[in-house]
Write a protein that holds these residues in place. Structure first.
Motif, PDB file in Angstrom:
ATOM      1  N   LYS A   2       0.858  -1.193   0.000  1.00  0.00           N
ATOM      2  CA  LYS A   2       0.000   0.000   0.000  1.00  0.00           C
ATOM      3  C   LYS A   2       0.890   1.239   0.000  1.00  0.00           C
ATOM      4  N   SER A   3       0.332   2.371  -0.391  1.00  0.00           N
ATOM      5  CA  SER A   3       1.188   3.570  -0.482  1.00  0.00           C
ATOM      6  C   SER A   3       1.472   4.170   0.907  1.00  0.00           C
ATOM      7  N   PHE A   4       0.565   3.935   1.852  1.00  0.00           N
ATOM      8  CA  PHE A   4       0.713   4.529   3.185  1.00  0.00           C
ATOM      9  C   PHE A   4       0.847   6.052   3.133  1.00  0.00           C
ATOM     10  N   GLN A   5       0.275   6.658   2.087  1.00  0.00           N
ATOM     11  CA  GLN A   5       0.155   8.123   2.066  1.00  0.00           C
ATOM     12  C   GLN A   5      -0.617   8.550   3.303  1.00  0.00           C
ATOM     13  N   ILE A   6      -0.394   9.778   3.736  1.00  0.00           N
ATOM     14  CA  ILE A   6      -1.018  10.198   5.001  1.00  0.00           C
ATOM     15  C   ILE A   6      -2.548  10.077   4.960  1.00  0.00           C
ATOM     16  N   THR A   7      -3.158  10.410   3.826  1.00  0.00           N
ATOM     17  CA  THR A   7      -4.627  10.372   3.797  1.00  0.00           C
ATOM     18  C   THR A   7      -5.118   8.925   3.925  1.00  0.00           C
ATOM     19  N   GLU A   8      -4.418   8.036   3.239  1.00  0.00           N
ATOM     20  CA  GLU A   8      -4.795   6.613   3.301  1.00  0.00           C
ATOM     21  C   GLU A   8      -4.579   6.073   4.723  1.00  0.00           C
ATOM     22  N   TRP A   9      -3.472   6.463   5.320  1.00  0.00           N
ATOM     23  CA  TRP A   9      -3.147   5.987   6.659  1.00  0.00           C
ATOM     24  C   TRP A   9      -4.157   6.518   7.680  1.00  0.00           C
ATOM     25  N   CYS A  10      -4.539   7.788   7.522  1.00  0.00           N
ATOM     26  CA  CYS A  10      -5.545   8.361   8.437  1.00  0.00           C
ATOM     27  C   CYS A  10      -6.887   7.632   8.283  1.00  0.00           C
ATOM     28  N   HIS A  11      -7.222   7.219   7.065  1.00  0.00           N
ATOM     29  CA  HIS A  11      -8.459   6.458   6.883  1.00  0.00           C
ATOM     30  C   HIS A  11      -8.367   5.120   7.621  1.00  0.00           C
ATOM     31  N   GLU A  12      -7.207   4.465   7.507  1.00  0.00           N
ATOM     32  CA  GLU A  12      -7.022   3.174   8.200  1.00  0.00           C
ATOM     33  C   GLU A  12      -7.184   3.365   9.713  1.00  0.00           C
ATOM     34  N   LEU A  13      -6.551   4.406  10.237  1.00  0.00           N
ATOM     35  CA  LEU A  13      -6.643   4.665  11.676  1.00  0.00           C
ATOM     36  C   LEU A  13      -8.089   4.936  12.074  1.00  0.00           C
ATOM     37  N   PHE A  14      -8.746   5.749  11.278  1.00  0.00           N
ATOM     38  CA  PHE A  14     -10.138   6.130  11.525  1.00  0.00           C
ATOM     39  C   PHE A  14     -11.023   4.880  11.598  1.00  0.00           C
ATOM     40  N   LEU A  15     -10.795   3.971  10.639  1.00  0.00           N
ATOM     41  CA  LEU A  15     -11.637   2.772  10.546  1.00  0.00           C
ATOM     42  C   LEU A  15     -11.429   1.822  11.722  1.00  0.00           C
ATOM     43  N   MET A  16     -10.295   1.950  12.401  1.00  0.00           N
ATOM     44  CA  MET A  16     -10.054   1.087  13.559  1.00  0.00           C
ATOM     45  C   MET A  16     -11.042   1.379  14.683  1.00  0.00           C
ATOM     46  N   LYS A 130     -19.019  10.105  22.941  1.00  0.00           N
ATOM     47  CA  LYS A 130     -18.039   9.243  23.598  1.00  0.00           C
ATOM     48  C   LYS A 130     -17.750   8.067  22.675  1.00  0.00           C
ATOM     49  N   GLY A 131     -16.498   7.722  22.524  1.00  0.00           N
ATOM     50  CA  GLY A 131     -16.130   6.649  21.588  1.00  0.00           C
ATOM     51  C   GLY A 131     -15.950   7.150  20.167  1.00  0.00           C
ATOM     52  N   GLY A 132     -16.263   8.418  19.951  1.00  0.00           N
ATOM     53  CA  GLY A 132     -16.106   9.015  18.619  1.00  0.00           C
ATOM     54  C   GLY A 132     -14.634   9.223  18.284  1.00  0.00           C
ATOM     55  N   VAL A 133     -14.375   9.343  16.993  1.00  0.00           N
ATOM     56  CA  VAL A 133     -12.985   9.393  16.524  1.00  0.00           C
ATOM     57  C   VAL A 133     -12.756  10.636  15.660  1.00  0.00           C
ATOM     58  N   MET A 134     -11.534  11.164  15.763  1.00  0.00           N
ATOM     59  CA  MET A 134     -11.144  12.291  14.909  1.00  0.00           C
ATOM     60  C   MET A 134      -9.769  11.977  14.328  1.00  0.00           C
ATOM     61  N   SER A 135      -9.617  12.189  13.012  1.00  0.00           N
ATOM     62  CA  SER A 135      -8.276  12.042  12.432  1.00  0.00           C
ATOM     63  C   SER A 135      -7.826  13.392  11.898  1.00  0.00           C
ATOM     64  N   ILE A 180       2.120  14.698   9.429  1.00  0.00           N
ATOM     65  CA  ILE A 180       1.931  14.010  10.724  1.00  0.00           C
ATOM     66  C   ILE A 180       0.500  13.497  10.822  1.00  0.00           C
ATOM     67  N   PRO A 181       0.317  12.176  10.872  1.00  0.00           N
ATOM     68  CA  PRO A 181      -1.023  11.615  11.060  1.00  0.00           C
ATOM     69  C   PRO A 181      -1.369  11.563  12.554  1.00  0.00           C
ATOM     70  N   VAL A 182      -2.585  11.968  12.880  1.00  0.00           N
ATOM     71  CA  VAL A 182      -3.013  11.977  14.288  1.00  0.00           C
ATOM     72  C   VAL A 182      -4.376  11.297  14.409  1.00  0.00           C
ATOM     73  N   LEU A 183      -4.507  10.501  15.457  1.00  0.00           N
ATOM     74  CA  LEU A 183      -5.801   9.888  15.767  1.00  0.00           C
ATOM     75  C   LEU A 183      -6.197  10.307  17.177  1.00  0.00           C
ATOM     76  N   ILE A 184      -7.434  10.738  17.338  1.00  0.00           N
ATOM     77  CA  ILE A 184      -7.955  11.100  18.664  1.00  0.00           C
ATOM     78  C   ILE A 184      -9.236  10.312  18.893  1.00  0.00           C
ATOM     79  N   ILE A 185      -9.339   9.726  20.081  1.00  0.00           N
ATOM     80  CA  ILE A 185     -10.589   9.044  20.440  1.00  0.00           C
ATOM     81  C   ILE A 185     -11.121   9.681  21.721  1.00  0.00           C
ATOM     82  N   LYS A 186     -12.396  10.009  21.726  1.00  0.00           N
ATOM     83  CA  LYS A 186     -13.013  10.594  22.909  1.00  0.00           C
ATOM     84  C   LYS A 186     -13.451   9.465  23.837  1.00  0.00           C
ATOM     85  N   LYS A 187     -12.935   9.444  25.047  1.00  0.00           N
ATOM     86  CA  LYS A 187     -13.222   8.335  25.964  1.00  0.00           C
ATOM     87  C   LYS A 187     -14.603   8.498  26.596  1.00  0.00           C
TER      88      LYS A 187
END
Ligand code: SAM
Length: 187
Positions: A2-16, A130-135, A180-187
């Motif tokens: 995979k290319s692991f471009q930042i946008t693709e990587w952020c989508h992968e993180l988001f989908l987790m 709560k449990g929501g995600v932001m990339s 810089i890819p960032v993932l945030i999850i609201k607890k």
């Protein structure tokens, strides 16, 4: 590979973390690739709000969604992402994507800006369930310099660890100020 471009990587993180069929916000619509990604995640039940300050972004996103049969799925809003709370209630949103910077091929002076980007992230976190995600796809260098990156990273560092999980990734061996890819999850 995979290319692991930042946008693709952020989508992968988001989908987790993201649920399907929810309510999502694309805070920086641009050419609509993230909006399309969120529309696919929304499926039949969900909905998408997408923001940009440039008409050109709405036009190209509308065309992209139309070509994919998704034009009814997203509400395209010509407004700054700082104002997203006018369009969604607090704690009602399942996921939010930010892809900072400028619209490719357009006026670079209309790129995202440090203070408004930070304010939009603050608003976005308020809107997340709560449990929501932001990339976040954060860029630096070039015309916009380092201020937006530094402002955002400083703010993220200040978030209460009891309320948010914040993961900042790195293209560690890449030269010249990689994104810089960032993932945030609201607890
Ligand atoms: C890198 S592009 C986004 C790429 C896009 N997500 C895509 O998939 O093509 C950044 C976008 O943010 C937009 N933007 C800049 N300031 C903004 C603001 N205050 N509110 C919403 N969008 C903004 C720009 O106009 C530009 O289209």
């Amino acid at each position: 590979m995979k290319s692991f471009q930042i946008t693709e990587w952020c989508h992968e993180l988001f989908l987790m973390q993201a649920v399907t069929g929810g309510t999502y916000i694309d805070a920086t619509m641009g050419n609509g690739h993230d909006t399309l990604f969120l529309c696919e995640l929304a499926g039949k039940e969900g909905q998408v709000l997408a923001f940009d300050i440039q008409k050109q972004a709405l036009e190209s996103t509308r065309a992209l969604l139309k070509s994919e049969g998704m034009e009814q799925k997203a509400r395209l809003i010509l407004d700054s992402h700082e104002n997203m709370a006018k369009y969604a209630d607090e704690a009602s949103v399942d996921g939010i994507c930010f892809n900072f910077g400028y619209l490719p091929g357009s006026d670079h002076s209309l790129a995202t800006k440090p203070e408004s980007s930070k304010n939009a992230v603050i608003e976005g976190l308020r809107l997340l369930k709560k449990g929501g995600v932001m990339s976040l796809c954060i860029y630096s260098g070039g015309e916009t310099g380092f201020e937006e990156r530094d402002t955002l990273l400083a703010y993220l560092k200040s978030l209460d660890e009891k309320k948010y999980l914040v993961i900042v990734s790195a293209y560690y061996n890449r030269k010249n100020n990689p994104p810089i890819p960032v993932l945030i999850i609201k607890k």
